[in-house]
Design an enzyme around this catalytic site. Structure first.
Site, short mmCIF file in Angstrom:
data_model
loop_
_atom_site.label_atom_id
_atom_site.label_comp_id
_atom_site.label_asym_id
_atom_site.label_seq_id
_atom_site.Cartn_x
_atom_site.Cartn_y
_atom_site.Cartn_z
N TRP A 136 0.80 -1.22 0.00
CA TRP A 136 0.00 0.00 0.00
C TRP A 136 0.83 1.27 0.00
O TRP A 136 0.31 2.35 -0.25
CB TRP A 136 -0.91 0.02 1.24
CG TRP A 136 -0.20 -0.33 2.51
CD1 TRP A 136 -0.22 -1.53 3.14
CD2 TRP A 136 0.67 0.51 3.29
NE1 TRP A 136 0.58 -1.50 4.27
CE2 TRP A 136 1.13 -0.25 4.38
CE3 TRP A 136 1.09 1.84 3.18
CZ2 TRP A 136 2.00 0.26 5.34
CZ3 TRP A 136 1.97 2.35 4.13
CH2 TRP A 136 2.40 1.56 5.20
N ASN A 137 2.13 1.21 0.29
CA ASN A 137 2.85 2.45 0.58
C ASN A 137 3.08 3.33 -0.65
O ASN A 137 3.04 4.55 -0.57
CB ASN A 137 4.16 2.20 1.33
CG ASN A 137 5.08 1.26 0.60
OD1 ASN A 137 4.66 0.44 -0.21
ND2 ASN A 137 6.37 1.36 0.90
N LYS A 160 -2.83 -8.58 -7.14
CA LYS A 160 -3.41 -8.70 -5.82
C LYS A 160 -2.81 -7.57 -4.99
O LYS A 160 -1.67 -7.65 -4.54
CB LYS A 160 -3.09 -10.06 -5.20
CG LYS A 160 -3.91 -10.36 -3.91
CD LYS A 160 -3.42 -9.56 -2.74
CE LYS A 160 -4.21 -9.84 -1.47
NZ LYS A 160 -4.19 -8.69 -0.55
N HIS A 161 -3.58 -6.49 -4.86
CA HIS A 161 -3.06 -5.32 -4.16
C HIS A 161 -3.36 -5.45 -2.66
O HIS A 161 -4.14 -6.29 -2.23
CB HIS A 161 -3.71 -4.05 -4.72
CG HIS A 161 -2.77 -2.89 -4.79
ND1 HIS A 161 -1.82 -2.64 -3.82
CD2 HIS A 161 -2.63 -1.89 -5.70
CE1 HIS A 161 -1.13 -1.56 -4.14
NE2 HIS A 161 -1.60 -1.08 -5.27
N ALA A 162 -2.73 -4.57 -1.87
CA ALA A 162 -3.00 -4.52 -0.44
C ALA A 162 -4.47 -4.20 -0.20
O ALA A 162 -5.07 -3.40 -0.93
CB ALA A 162 -2.12 -3.46 0.22
N SER A 163 -5.05 -4.80 0.82
CA SER A 163 -6.49 -4.70 1.02
C SER A 163 -6.96 -3.33 1.49
O SER A 163 -8.16 -3.07 1.49
CB SER A 163 -6.94 -5.77 2.04
OG SER A 163 -6.77 -7.06 1.50
N GLY A 212 6.80 -6.27 -0.28
CA GLY A 212 6.09 -6.28 0.99
C GLY A 212 6.99 -6.69 2.13
O GLY A 212 8.21 -6.53 2.09
N SER A 213 6.38 -7.26 3.14
CA SER A 213 7.09 -7.63 4.35
C SER A 213 7.88 -8.91 4.16
O SER A 213 7.62 -9.72 3.26
CB SER A 213 6.10 -7.81 5.50
OG SER A 213 5.29 -8.96 5.29
N GLU A 234 10.93 -8.01 -3.31
CA GLU A 234 11.49 -6.78 -2.76
C GLU A 234 10.86 -6.60 -1.40
O GLU A 234 9.68 -6.31 -1.29
CB GLU A 234 11.19 -5.60 -3.68
CG GLU A 234 12.01 -4.36 -3.34
CD GLU A 234 11.25 -3.38 -2.49
OE1 GLU A 234 11.47 -3.40 -1.25
OE2 GLU A 234 10.46 -2.60 -3.03
N CYS A 268 10.40 1.51 2.08
CA CYS A 268 11.47 0.54 2.31
C CYS A 268 12.83 1.13 2.02
O CYS A 268 13.84 0.71 2.59
CB CYS A 268 11.23 -0.72 1.49
SG CYS A 268 10.91 -0.39 -0.26
N GLU A 367 13.01 -3.04 11.18
CA GLU A 367 12.69 -1.87 10.37
C GLU A 367 11.61 -1.03 11.05
O GLU A 367 10.56 -1.54 11.43
CB GLU A 367 12.19 -2.30 9.00
CG GLU A 367 11.81 -1.16 8.08
CD GLU A 367 11.31 -1.62 6.73
OE1 GLU A 367 11.36 -0.82 5.77
OE2 GLU A 367 10.86 -2.78 6.61
#
Length: 464
Positions: A136-137, A160-163, A212-213, A234, A268, A367
């Site tokens: 989402w960032n 599939k994007h962040a919800s 993502g994470s 990434e 990130c 992080e």
């Protein structure tokens, strides 16, 4: 987890969506497979025309999509406008350069003869349906930097994007449709994270890319490995920002503030650990802390705002937990370290600088995904390099020095996918982007990025 737009500046739920059911997902997969069979045979000129059309539409939509991004995840509106413009620029760059980046490669004539061939070449072919699991960032840029090269290579995409950014996700699917891409070439899947494995295991999906994470990356890589499918990951970063005695300290300190709080500190590649030589530490710390303390925190739709809210309530809680842990174990707050009292609604957190950070503190290795900086004093070049590498991550890095010997040493020894001297980390379509260690593997952008999801085929002709 609900698929909804929740304004992080107010906590208000603006829109909710139903996740796609199994039948709808199956239709998307079938459409993607059918689209790839036809789209893979198109030429670069046709693909470039489509991508340039998408870029033009995005430029027309810049203000609307910028406001959507701001209300979905809280980035300042000026940054959201810049993100949209950057995406259009990257689309045009790949439209102009993809053909040359994927041109056939020819070995030396002597090697061709030695192999017994009359001629030979390496040829790039698209892989197929690529699943993109995106964060989402940077809800537009993260997708476009995958989609532009993938589509120009002849692949098709499933997003599939962040919800928490469903409106931006749906916009992207509509954008490529409006640009004239054939049905199924690029589709948004409104599904939960628990449905990703099913899609990735489907034999019609050739490969996956995830930003993502670290846990999300491990999960996707594990499934893809089980299915023997290519992935590009990434993941997180805890980028060092090293300042040596020869640096322009006023400029380094001013840039450091931007490098730490870009995207409300949720990047990130944001500088997070500020490693400063003792000879210039006091001056840098004073200037940097004053800059961080002077930032305006507030409504991200206002042009006067420097730092908006964190994207989610959980995200702010995670940042607070890291800071509280550090304070309990002896860290010192130079500024910030709390929720701003003048912002009782939304998920705001003050720009924060911590010093006296030690190895027992979580923030020394984890992080901080928010506007929190850690400040370290070092006494030598060796100590600066060691401190910079003292992290499980290795995404990017920043070094301020005008000493050529020091530059050579950092280039040789820093464990990072990028090293930016006398400036802050930034991504550009012409430069490869990615990390080492737990920051992931593979590269996005540049020729390296477009070739990640191509099959390299040796074409050999026997001597006549």
């Amino acid at each position: 987890m609900p698929i909804a737009t929740v304004n992080p500046a107010t906590g208000e739920t603006l829109r909710t969506y139903e996740a796609l059911g199994p039948e709808a997902v199956e239709r998307c997969l079938a459409d993607a497979e059918a689209a790839f069979r036809a789209y893979r045979t198109t030429g670069f000129a046709e693909r470039a025309e489509l991508l340039n059309r998408a870029a033009a539409l995005l430029e027309e939509d810049q203000e609307d999509i910028a406001r959507t991004m701001t209300t979905e995840m809280g980035k300042p509106l000026v940054a959201a406008r810049a993100e949209a413009a950057k995406c259009a620029k990257a689309m045009r760059w790949y439209a102009a350069n993809a053909e040359s980046l994927l041109a056939d490669e020819y070995p030396a004539d002597s090697d061709v003869r030695d192999s017994g061939a009359s001629k030979a070449r390496a040829h790039y072919r698209p892989m197929g349906v690529i699943l993109a699991v995106m964060p989402w960032n940077f809800p537009l840029w993260q997708v476009v930097r995958f989609a532009a090269p993938a589509l120009m290579a002849g692949n098709v995409g499933l997003l599939k994007h962040a919800s928490n950014v469903p409106q931006t996700a749906l916009y992207l699917g509509e954008l490529f449709h409006r640009a004239g891409y054939p049905r199924g070439c690029f589709q948004t899947l409104l599904i939960g994270s628990g449905d990703v494995e099913t899609v990735l295991r489907d034999p019609r999906v050739a490969a996956a890319t995830l930003t993502g994470s670290e846990p999300a990356g491990r999960a996707v890589a594990s499934v893809a490995g089980d299915e023997v499918k290519k992935t590009v990951l990434e993941l997180g970063g805890s980028d060092p920002y090293v300042v040596m005695p020869s640096a322009d300290i006023p400029k380094a300190a001013k840039t450091a503030v931007t490098a730490r709080v870009q995207n409300n500190g949720q990047s990130c590649i944001a500088a997070k650990r500020f490693i400063v030589h003792t000879d210039v530490y006091d001056e840098f710390a004073e200037r940097f802390t004053a800059g961080m303390a002077g930032l305006a925190v507030g409504d991200p739709l206002l042009s006067s705002t420097d730092v908006g809210p964190l994207a989610t309530e959980q995200g702010r809680g995670d940042v607070e937990a890291l800071v509280d842990d550090a304070l309990r174990k002896g860290a010192t707050v130079l500024c910030g370290g709390r929720r701003p009292p003048e912002q009782p609604r939304g998920w705001f957190y003050e720009p924060t600088v911590l010093t006296d950070v030690g190895p027992a503190m979580r923030i020394d290795q984890e992080e901080a995904f928010g506007p929190v900086a850690t400040l370290y004093r070092v006494a030598s070049l060796d100590e600066a390099v060691d401190r910079a590498n003292h992290t499980p991550f290795g995404l990017s890095s920043n070094v301020w020095t005008r000493d050529d010997t020091e530059i050579a040493r950092f280039v040789r020894d820093l464990q990072a996918g990028g090293i930016f001297f006398n400036g802050m980390t930034a991504s550009h379509p012409a430069f490869p982007f990615g990390g080492v260690k737990r920051s992931g593997y593979g590269r996005e952008l540049s020729g390296h990025g477009i070739r990640e999801f191509c099959n390299v085929t040796t074409v050999w002709h026997g001597a006549e």
